[in-house]
Scaffold this active site. Structure first.
Site, PDB file in Angstrom:
ATOM      1  N   THR A   1     -15.066  -2.784  -7.255  1.00 42.75           N
ATOM      2  CA  THR A   1     -15.142  -2.906  -5.791  1.00 42.75           C
ATOM      3  C   THR A   1     -16.597  -2.847  -5.326  1.00 42.75           C
ATOM      4  OG1 THR A   1     -13.005  -1.801  -5.726  1.00 42.75           O
ATOM      5  CG2 THR A   1     -14.149  -2.080  -3.624  1.00 42.75           C
TER       6      THR A   1
ATOM      7  N   LYS B   1       0.864  -1.186   0.000  1.00 43.47           N
ATOM      8  CA  LYS B   1       0.000   0.000   0.000  1.00 43.47           C
ATOM      9  C   LYS B   1       0.897   1.232   0.000  1.00 43.47           C
ATOM     10  CE  LYS B   1      -4.387   1.068   0.098  1.00 43.47           C
ATOM     11  NZ  LYS B   1      -5.556   0.274  -0.352  1.00 43.47           N
TER      12      LYS B   1
ATOM     13  N   ASP C   1      -7.046   4.383  -4.663  1.00 43.99           N
ATOM     14  CA  ASP C   1      -7.701   4.263  -3.356  1.00 43.99           C
ATOM     15  C   ASP C   1      -8.301   5.658  -3.128  1.00 43.99           C
ATOM     16  OD1 ASP C   1      -7.738   2.229  -0.874  1.00 43.99           O
ATOM     17  OD2 ASP C   1      -7.506   4.212  -0.025  1.00 43.99           O
TER      18      ASP C   1
HETATM   19  P1  NDP Z   1     -12.935   7.876  -3.203  1.00 37.30           P
HETATM   20  O1  NDP Z   1     -11.886   8.904  -2.963  1.00 37.30           O
HETATM   21  O2  NDP Z   1     -13.427   7.650  -4.575  1.00 37.30           O
HETATM   22  O3  NDP Z   1     -14.208   8.148  -2.294  1.00 37.30           O
HETATM   23  C1  NDP Z   1     -14.120   8.244  -0.912  1.00 37.30           C
HETATM   24  C2  NDP Z   1     -15.465   8.701  -0.388  1.00 37.30           C
HETATM   25  O4  NDP Z   1     -15.448   8.649   1.032  1.00 37.30           O
HETATM   26  C3  NDP Z   1     -15.774  10.143  -0.768  1.00 37.30           C
HETATM   27  O5  NDP Z   1     -17.164  10.311  -0.909  1.00 37.30           O
HETATM   28  C4  NDP Z   1     -15.234  10.911   0.431  1.00 37.30           C
HETATM   29  O6  NDP Z   1     -15.881  12.160   0.646  1.00 37.30           O
HETATM   30  C5  NDP Z   1     -15.563   9.969   1.568  1.00 37.30           C
HETATM   31  N1  NDP Z   1     -14.602  10.150   2.658  1.00 37.30           N
HETATM   32  C6  NDP Z   1     -13.248   9.962   2.614  1.00 37.30           C
HETATM   33  N2  NDP Z   1     -12.706  10.240   3.803  1.00 37.30           N
HETATM   34  C7  NDP Z   1     -13.718  10.609   4.609  1.00 37.30           C
HETATM   35  C8  NDP Z   1     -13.790  11.007   5.952  1.00 37.30           C
HETATM   36  N3  NDP Z   1     -12.686  11.093   6.708  1.00 37.30           N
HETATM   37  N4  NDP Z   1     -15.008  11.300   6.461  1.00 37.30           N
HETATM   38  C9  NDP Z   1     -16.118  11.212   5.706  1.00 37.30           C
HETATM   39  N5  NDP Z   1     -16.111  10.842   4.414  1.00 37.30           N
HETATM   40  C10 NDP Z   1     -14.925  10.534   3.880  1.00 37.30           C
HETATM   41  O7  NDP Z   1     -12.324   6.525  -2.581  1.00 37.30           O
HETATM   42  P2  NDP Z   1     -12.793   5.029  -2.838  1.00 37.30           P
HETATM   43  O8  NDP Z   1     -14.259   4.968  -3.067  1.00 37.30           O
HETATM   44  O9  NDP Z   1     -11.874   4.415  -3.822  1.00 37.30           O
HETATM   45  O10 NDP Z   1     -12.442   4.354  -1.420  1.00 37.30           O
HETATM   46  C11 NDP Z   1     -13.380   4.295  -0.351  1.00 37.30           C
HETATM   47  C12 NDP Z   1     -12.965   3.208   0.620  1.00 37.30           C
HETATM   48  O11 NDP Z   1     -12.928   1.951  -0.048  1.00 37.30           O
HETATM   49  C13 NDP Z   1     -11.576   3.364   1.250  1.00 37.30           C
HETATM   50  O12 NDP Z   1     -11.606   2.855   2.559  1.00 37.30           O
HETATM   51  C14 NDP Z   1     -10.708   2.485   0.372  1.00 37.30           C
HETATM   52  O13 NDP Z   1      -9.545   2.067   1.054  1.00 37.30           O
HETATM   53  C15 NDP Z   1     -11.657   1.333   0.115  1.00 37.30           C
HETATM   54  N6  NDP Z   1     -11.381   0.512  -1.058  1.00 37.30           N
HETATM   55  C16 NDP Z   1     -11.264   1.047  -2.300  1.00 37.30           C
HETATM   56  C17 NDP Z   1     -11.059   0.230  -3.384  1.00 37.30           C
HETATM   57  C18 NDP Z   1     -11.005   0.749  -4.783  1.00 37.30           C
HETATM   58  O14 NDP Z   1     -10.915  -0.059  -5.696  1.00 37.30           O
HETATM   59  N7  NDP Z   1     -11.081   2.044  -5.016  1.00 37.30           N
HETATM   60  C19 NDP Z   1     -10.882  -1.227  -3.221  1.00 37.30           C
HETATM   61  C20 NDP Z   1     -11.099  -1.696  -1.880  1.00 37.30           C
HETATM   62  C21 NDP Z   1     -11.326  -0.838  -0.844  1.00 37.30           C
HETATM   63  P3  NDP Z   1     -15.665  13.398  -0.377  1.00 37.30           P
HETATM   64  O15 NDP Z   1     -16.509  13.047  -1.566  1.00 37.30           O
HETATM   65  O16 NDP Z   1     -16.135  14.574   0.383  1.00 37.30           O
HETATM   66  O17 NDP Z   1     -14.198  13.402  -0.686  1.00 37.30           O
HETATM   67  O1  2IT Z   2      -7.949  -1.457  -0.833  1.00 36.76           O
HETATM   68  C1  2IT Z   2      -7.882  -1.959  -1.969  1.00 36.76           C
HETATM   69  O2  2IT Z   2      -8.021  -3.174  -2.160  1.00 36.76           O
HETATM   70  C2  2IT Z   2      -7.651  -1.072  -3.109  1.00 36.76           C
HETATM   71  N1  2IT Z   2      -7.582   0.138  -2.932  1.00 36.76           N
HETATM   72  C3  2IT Z   2      -7.477  -1.629  -4.502  1.00 36.76           C
HETATM   73  C4  2IT Z   2      -6.074  -2.145  -4.694  1.00 36.76           C
HETATM   74  C5  2IT Z   2      -5.729  -2.565  -6.087  1.00 36.76           C
HETATM   75  O3  2IT Z   2      -4.537  -2.864  -6.281  1.00 36.76           O
HETATM   76  O4  2IT Z   2      -6.571  -2.625  -6.978  1.00 36.76           O
END
Ligand code: NDP
Ligand code: 2IT
Length: 444
Positions: free
Chosen positions: A208, A125, A165
């Site tokens: 995801t 990561k 992420d």
């Molecule tokens: P994005 O940046 O696309 O979206 C994150 C969302 O969460 C946004 O709406 C953001 O708000 C909100 N957010 C972030 N931090 C906070 C906070 N501290 N308080 C309140 N709201 C918050 O990220 P992802 O959708 O990619 O990731 C979301 C989660 O999923 C994370 O935990 C990530 O590690 C996990 N994840 C992601 C994967 C991927 O493929 N992208 C795979 C597996 C897990 P705002 O719109 O205001 O910024």
């Molecule tokens: O938390 C996660 O699994 C991710 N942000 C996606 C990682 C990846 O390599 O696609």
């Protein structure tokens, strides 16, 4: 003190001031006690001590120049945690909260998640405390180019393959890839989540969120249940949240609330996802605008209140520790039946315990959100083979992987006498493959 307790105590002493890393390690290690009891050779080989120590931690300076001509400096990280079963694989997070503790918790989780996919990927990561909010495209590009100017020497298609992420989506991956290609003069699958015009995979954007709904749907199916008619609350409104919403709606669920950092929208008639996509994906705006555009919807400042909305299914898809003990109690009191984690470690240890005692079907992040990294591994396979699968082909593979993960964690939980405890099942099933590989490699 038993083996697990000693390793955990030592980890806390040697890594002070890393609360998120301690939290993830506690959740994982305490569930592995029955495994190390069954396998005394693990202790003899110092397996847990090696498992919780990253193979390599890279920290670097990221200097860049903002639009006003001012020099800015951020911290860059890449934790290459475990390569026993494949090249390091895991996302990059750009968020002001990023620090070593957060990257290490995410890296540790990623090892077991990647193992659960059944695909050959190790765990890593990275990220930066850079805040993409309010930055121009030129500033984002400048930052990404500087970040990659250091990172390029540590990664490679068979070494370490980063992805997105929080705060890192298609735009950032594009700038990062462009700089890698320019420095290395190699057009290879060194990042995933790439655009479709330069080697990306269909379904990676949706993976995801779709995967989260596929595994929850399987947990429902075996219980004679389904998403049809269910009331769903989803936190976040980013990549994971949006595509979880899309798939849940397509299966007949009613998603009534979502949030961003500012607050949450409640739309009793059902969230209009096209409006969310327009605000968050196109305008990069604030959810607050939703209530102005959709009649009947309300907006409330602050995030936690979203968990007071009664629902059958809760899908936390924003960030770590967004559901605390109190929110978990309210969800259970209001009758939640399924909680599946789209975000990484969104539930505190106390919240998990409330869900488990409350009879909720609780699917932990490393199983429930594995669809993203699984599809990243499918992107790597397509890159290596220099070919492309159709949307339907990738989507089917994703669905099969999520269904397999469900049965794998369910089986492991039963085998160890913890039927229905998917935290145990996911940690044990994920760990055994990594442990077996590490034992084969000797003391390395
Ligand atoms: P994005 O940046 O696309 O979206 C994150 C969302 O969460 C946004 O709406 C953001 O708000 C909100 N957010 C972030 N931090 C906070 C906070 N501290 N308080 C309140 N709201 C918050 O990220 P992802 O959708 O990619 O990731 C979301 C989660 O999923 C994370 O935990 C990530 O590690 C996990 N994840 C992601 C994967 C991927 O493929 N992208 C795979 C597996 C897990 P705002 O719109 O205001 O910024
Ligand atoms: O938390 C996660 O699994 C991710 N942000 C996606 C990682 C990846 O390599 O696609």
């Amino acid at each position: 003190m038993n083996y697990v307790e000693r390793v955990l105590e030592n980890l806390k002493a040697q890594n002070p001031n890393e609360p998120e890393f301690h939290q993830a390690a506690t959740e994982i290690l305490t569930t592995l006690a029955p495994v190390v009891e069954k396998h005394p050779e693990y202790e003899a080989a110092g397996l847990l001590e090696r498992f919780v120590e990253p193979e390599r931690v890279i920290m670097f300076r990221v200097p860049w120049i903002d639009d006003s001509g001012k020099v800015q400096v951020n911290k860059g990280y890449r934790v290459q945690f475990n390569s026993a079963i494949g090249p390091y694989k895991g996302g990059l997070r750009f968020d002001p909260s990023v620090n070593l503790s957060i990257i290490k918790f995410l890296g540790l989780e990623q090892i077991l998640k990647n193992s659960l996919t059944g695909l050959p990927i190790g765990g890593g990561k990275g990220g930066s405390n850079f805040d993409p909010k309010g930055k121009s495209d030129r500033e984002i590009m400048s930052f990404c180019q500087s970040f990659m100017t250091e990172l390029y020497r540590h990664i490679g298609a068979d070494t370490d393959v980063p992805a997105g992420d929080i705060g890192v989506g298609g735009r950032e991956i594009g700038f990062l890839f462009g700089q890698y290609k320019r420095i290395r003069d190699e057009h290879v699958g060194v990042l995933t989540g790439r655009g479709l015009s330069y080697g990306g995979s269909l379904v990676r954007t949706e993976a995801t969120g779709y995967g989260l709904v596929y595994i929850t749907d399987e947990a429902m199916r075996v219980r004679g249940d389904s998403f049809k008619g269910k009331t769903v609350v989803i936190s976040g409104s980013g990549n994971v949240a949006i595509y979880a919403c899309e798939k849940a709606q397509s299966l007949g669920a009613k998603v009534v609330a979502m949030y961003d950092r500012g607050g949450y929208v409640y739309d009793p008639a059902g969230i209009k996802l096209d409006v969310i996509k327009q605000i968050k994906e196109v305008e990069r705006g604030k959810l607050k605008d939703y209530a102005q555009r959709v009649s009947g919807a309300t907006y409330t400042e602050g995030c936690r209140g979203i968990w007071t909305i009664p629902c059958d299914v809760a899908l936390p898809c924003a960030t770590q520790n967004e559901i605390d003990e109190n929110s978990a109690k309210i969800l259970v009191k209001n009758g939640v039946k399924y909680v599946a984690e789209g975000a990484n470690m969104p539930s505190t240890l106390e919240a998990i315990s409330v869900f488990q005692k409350g009879g909720v079907v609780f699917l932990p992040a490393k199983a429930a959100n594995a669809g993203g990294v699984a599809t990243s591994a499918l992107e790597m396979a397509q890159s290596s083979g220099r070919m492309f699968w159709t949307f339907g082909e990738v989507d089917k593979k994703l669905k099969d992987i999520m269904v397999n993960i469900y049965h794998n964690i369910d089986g492991a939980a039963k085998e160890y006498g913890y039927a229905g405890n998917y935290v145990m099942g996911a940690n044990i099933a994920g760990f055994i493959k990594v442990a077996t590989a590490m034992m084969s490699h000797g003391i390395v």
